[in-house]
Scaffold this motif. Structure first.
Motif, PDB file in Angstrom:
ATOM      1  N   THR A 285       0.830  -1.215   0.000  1.00 20.94           N
ATOM      2  CA  THR A 285       0.000   0.000   0.000  1.00 20.94           C
ATOM      3  C   THR A 285       0.862   1.262   0.000  1.00 20.94           C
ATOM      4  O   THR A 285       0.554   2.237  -0.697  1.00 20.94           O
ATOM      5  N   THR A 286       1.967   1.242   0.758  1.00 25.39           N
ATOM      6  CA  THR A 286       2.839   2.414   0.796  1.00 25.39           C
ATOM      7  C   THR A 286       3.550   2.607  -0.542  1.00 25.39           C
ATOM      8  O   THR A 286       3.686   3.742  -1.026  1.00 25.39           O
ATOM      9  N   ALA A 287       3.996   1.511  -1.154  1.00 20.38           N
ATOM     10  CA  ALA A 287       4.672   1.599  -2.447  1.00 20.38           C
ATOM     11  C   ALA A 287       3.743   2.171  -3.510  1.00 20.38           C
ATOM     12  O   ALA A 287       4.124   3.057  -4.285  1.00 20.38           O
ATOM     13  N   VAL A 288       2.520   1.680  -3.553  1.00 27.10           N
ATOM     14  CA  VAL A 288       1.547   2.167  -4.536  1.00 27.10           C
ATOM     15  C   VAL A 288       1.226   3.634  -4.293  1.00 27.10           C
ATOM     16  O   VAL A 288       1.200   4.456  -5.222  1.00 27.10           O
ATOM     17  N   ALA A 289       0.979   3.996  -3.027  1.00 26.16           N
ATOM     18  CA  ALA A 289       0.633   5.379  -2.700  1.00 26.16           C
ATOM     19  C   ALA A 289       1.769   6.333  -3.043  1.00 26.16           C
ATOM     20  O   ALA A 289       1.546   7.410  -3.615  1.00 26.16           O
ATOM     21  N   ALA A 290       3.004   5.956  -2.713  1.00 27.79           N
ATOM     22  CA  ALA A 290       4.152   6.819  -2.991  1.00 27.79           C
ATOM     23  C   ALA A 290       4.352   6.994  -4.488  1.00 27.79           C
ATOM     24  O   ALA A 290       4.645   8.099  -4.963  1.00 27.79           O
ATOM     25  N   GLN A 291       4.199   5.908  -5.247  1.00 30.81           N
ATOM     26  CA  GLN A 291       4.345   6.008  -6.701  1.00 30.81           C
ATOM     27  C   GLN A 291       3.250   6.863  -7.323  1.00 30.81           C
ATOM     28  O   GLN A 291       3.508   7.656  -8.232  1.00 30.81           O
ATOM     29  N   MET A 292       2.031   6.711  -6.835  1.00 34.33           N
ATOM     30  CA  MET A 292       0.932   7.519  -7.366  1.00 34.33           C
ATOM     31  C   MET A 292       1.181   9.005  -7.113  1.00 34.33           C
ATOM     32  O   MET A 292       0.927   9.839  -7.984  1.00 34.33           O
ATOM     33  N   PHE A 293       1.685   9.329  -5.945  1.00 27.72           N
ATOM     34  CA  PHE A 293       1.886  10.742  -5.613  1.00 27.72           C
ATOM     35  C   PHE A 293       3.109  11.327  -6.314  1.00 27.72           C
ATOM     36  O   PHE A 293       3.044  12.412  -6.903  1.00 27.72           O
ATOM     37  N   SER A 294       4.239  10.620  -6.256  1.00 29.13           N
ATOM     38  CA  SER A 294       5.508  11.183  -6.708  1.00 29.13           C
ATOM     39  C   SER A 294       5.940  10.772  -8.105  1.00 29.13           C
ATOM     40  O   SER A 294       6.756  11.450  -8.720  1.00 29.13           O
ATOM     41  N   GLY A 295       5.440   9.625  -8.577  1.00 26.67           N
ATOM     42  CA  GLY A 295       5.976   9.081  -9.805  1.00 26.67           C
ATOM     43  C   GLY A 295       7.355   8.494  -9.563  1.00 26.67           C
ATOM     44  O   GLY A 295       7.825   8.414  -8.420  1.00 26.67           O
ATOM     45  N   VAL A 296       8.026   8.095 -10.638  1.00 23.95           N
ATOM     46  CA  VAL A 296       9.334   7.456 -10.484  1.00 23.95           C
ATOM     47  C   VAL A 296      10.430   8.255 -11.203  1.00 23.95           C
ATOM     48  O   VAL A 296      11.465   7.706 -11.594  1.00 23.95           O
ATOM     49  N   GLY A 297      10.207   9.536 -11.352  1.00 27.44           N
ATOM     50  CA  GLY A 297      11.191  10.386 -12.013  1.00 27.44           C
ATOM     51  C   GLY A 297      12.468  10.521 -11.225  1.00 27.44           C
ATOM     52  O   GLY A 297      12.530  10.188 -10.033  1.00 27.44           O
ATOM     53  N   LEU A 301      10.605  15.516  -6.534  1.00 23.60           N
ATOM     54  CA  LEU A 301      10.033  14.551  -5.596  1.00 23.60           C
ATOM     55  C   LEU A 301       9.940  13.144  -6.165  1.00 23.60           C
ATOM     56  O   LEU A 301       9.480  12.222  -5.482  1.00 23.60           O
ATOM     57  N   GLY A 302      10.369  12.935  -7.402  1.00 22.87           N
ATOM     58  CA  GLY A 302      10.312  11.604  -8.001  1.00 22.87           C
ATOM     59  C   GLY A 302      11.071  10.583  -7.172  1.00 22.87           C
ATOM     60  O   GLY A 302      12.157  10.856  -6.661  1.00 22.87           O
ATOM     61  N   LEU A 303      10.502   9.387  -7.035  1.00 22.48           N
ATOM     62  CA  LEU A 303      11.126   8.368  -6.190  1.00 22.48           C
ATOM     63  C   LEU A 303      12.466   7.908  -6.733  1.00 22.48           C
ATOM     64  O   LEU A 303      13.272   7.336  -5.996  1.00 22.48           O
ATOM     65  N   GLY A 304      12.716   8.146  -8.022  1.00 24.07           N
ATOM     66  CA  GLY A 304      13.984   7.744  -8.606  1.00 24.07           C
ATOM     67  C   GLY A 304      15.084   8.773  -8.463  1.00 24.07           C
ATOM     68  O   GLY A 304      16.190   8.574  -8.982  1.00 24.07           O
TER      69      GLY A 304
END
Length: 522
Positions: A285-297, A301-304
């Motif tokens: 749930t945390t992984a999905v929520a973080a990706q939805m909010f920040s993306g993977v850029g 704020l991108g998680l990448g």
């Protein structure tokens, strides 16, 4: 109704039904019936430290597999679940606090068992030192947030201050663990409850803001995120899998308190399963929520973003939860690291206790505190080893300290895989009894062991490269490889030393192979 503690008093033995004295296990004198199902599960979740794991692993995992991060978390959960079945079945037959050590001795003999126990002990010492460092860093980061002072937050960069604070955290955690599992359990209810509550708020607010389009980098959820076959390469998948497996390490603490748990044969196994469900639910749930909010850029704020990947929650706390609630996320990370630091003393102290009780380590570590009924000497030894290791490595070479943490996955796969194989071999005579026995005592543990062995071998190949970890090398060989293999070789050397000091254990006269069914012998 009068309830009777089924375990024998300290000094009595639990022996195999065939009466083979060499197959006996021994009571350690720990405080029986001190932990129930919920308490045991809470200790397991606390040892893993889900919030601490998430903030330090979300970024690196995205860097390896991108949007498939949730899929890799699921993939890492699979071998851990299969190994958890092995732990559950072995605990039913032999509810001994030595867990991996005791079980592998009874399945494969003293030498394999000793090395398995060493793998658990050294992995735990490495984790303890890392947790103490993380707790210290977040302590000053939180103080900086609360005071609005950059100079306070910057104290973490002062080596003497950092190390002294770290040693203080280790001392506090050691003192709490020294007082026994009852004290540990009470504190963990509050700390784990805080972690999970803050995660729920974070997930809800992140998804809500993502769907509302409050952040330009937000993206919509897709079911393909759960498909591991969409990872760009096998190398990326295995790298992400190694990170994922690390995120589940520690659930087996539920089993190391089995001699202190009500219903020691069944409750610890059930608690381990419950802890695993809570962990995978929190991670997904945390992984999905973080990706939805920040993306993977790789920017902002991108998680990448490599600049923020080592501490994702520090970056997302304010944007997701706002200035006021964002502080709660900092508190949750600190609580997670501190809670895990405290409960991680449990498996190492009880494994050392069991090894000492069965004469595989010096007898002094088998001493139980008369009031707290805890392995006091073993707990203090673990605390001292952790503090000395962290202080020396920090002042001498931070690169070596970091590379030691990179080598941790090798230790984890090593002793988990051996324990999984031990289950299948220990119960080999039972596998034809029923489909259930075949699956849960044979097929599932073997499959889990093979998967972890695969990760172990792949990690060995990868860490040979000097570019792995901090980029340090020894004679052209990656320092992570040298450290990981070197620690295993050190265990082999110590085993040879103990073999001269305690020949009875290594001759199989104290604890060795036995049959699955056990009865109490007064």
């Amino acid at each position: 109704m009068v309830q009777v503690d089924p375990r024998p008093p300290a000094g009595d033995t639990v022996t195999s039904v065939n009466g083979d004295a060499s197959g006996e296990t021994r009571s350690k004198g720990l405080s029986g019936n001190s932990v129930g199902l919920l308490g045991s599960a809470v200790i397991g979740v606390s040892t893993v430290g889900p919030v601490y794991c998430l903030t330090s692993t979300l970024g690196p995992t995205v860097g390896e597999v991108g949007l498939q991060m949730p899929a890799v978390f699921l993939a890492g959960f699979l071998p851990m679940l299969l190994v958890a079945f092995a732990y559950r079945e072995l605990n039913k037959a032999v509810p001994d606090c030595g867990t991996s050590f005791t079980w592998t001795v009874q399945a494969f003999g003293p030498r394999v068992g000793w090395m398995c126990g060493w793998g658990l002990v050294i992995a735990t010492i490495i984790v303890l030192s890392n947790l103490a460092g993380v707790a210290t860093s977040f302590f000053y980061l939180l103080l900086g947030q609360l005071t609005g002072s950059d100079s306070v937050a910057a104290l973490d960069g002062n080596k003497p201050v950092h190390v002294l604070t770290c040693l203080a955290f280790v001392a506090i955690a050691t003192a709490i663990s020294y007082r026994g599992v009852t004290t540990t359990k009470g504190i963990q209810y509050a700390l784990v409850g805080l972690q999970l509550a803050v995660l729920v708020v974070f997930v809800a607010m992140a998804i809500g803001k993502a769907e509302a389009g409050d952040f330009a980098g937000s993206i919509d959820f897709h079911w393909s995120w759960l498909n591991p076959f969409e990872v760009k390469s096998f190398a990326s998948f295995t790298a992400g899998l190694s990170l994922s497996i690390f995120m589940f390490w520690g659930w087996d603490t539920c089993l190391t308190v089995n001699e202190e748990t009500s219903g020691s044969e069944k409750t610890p196994g059930r608690a381990a399963m419950l802890a695993m469900v809570v962990l995978i639910g929190s991670y997904l749930t945390t992984a999905v929520a973080a990706q939805m909010f920040s993306g993977v850029g790789t920017k902002g704020l991108g998680l990448g973003n490599p600049d923020t990947s080592d501490n994702v929650f520090a970056t997302l706390a304010g944007p997701v939860m706002g200035p006021a609630l964002g502080v709660l996320l900092f508190i949750a990370v600190l609580a997670s690291a501190a809670a895990s630091l405290q409960t991680t003393f449990i498996p190492v102290a009880r494994t050392v206790l069991a090894m000492s009780t069965y004469e595989a380590l010096p007898a002094s570590f088998a001493r139980i505190h008369p009031r707290f009924r805890s392995p006091g000497r073993a707990t203090i030894a673990a605390g001292v080893a952790t503090g000395v290791f962290y202080a020396v490595m920090t002042f001498l070479s931070e690169n070596v300290l970091v590379d030691t943490i990179y080598a941790l996955g090798l230790m984890i796969c090593f002793y988990y895989a051996i324990t999984a194989f031990a289950c299948a071999w220990y119960f080999r005579a039972d596998l034809r009894n029923s489909v259930r026995d075949l699956l849960f005592k044979g097929v599932f543990p073997t499959l889990g062991g093979l998967l972890l062995t695969g990760v172990f071998v792949k990690t060995l190949v990868d860490i040979w490269d000097p570019a792995y970890g901090t980029g340090s090398s020894v004679f052209g060989i990656g320092s992570v490889f040298v450290i990981g293999v070197g620690l295993l070789v050190l265990g082999l050397v110590l085993m040879l030393v103990m073999q001269r000091r305690s020949p009875a254990f290594f001759r199989g006269e104290v604890l060795t192979r036995s049959t699955p069914a056990l009865v109490v012998e007064g």
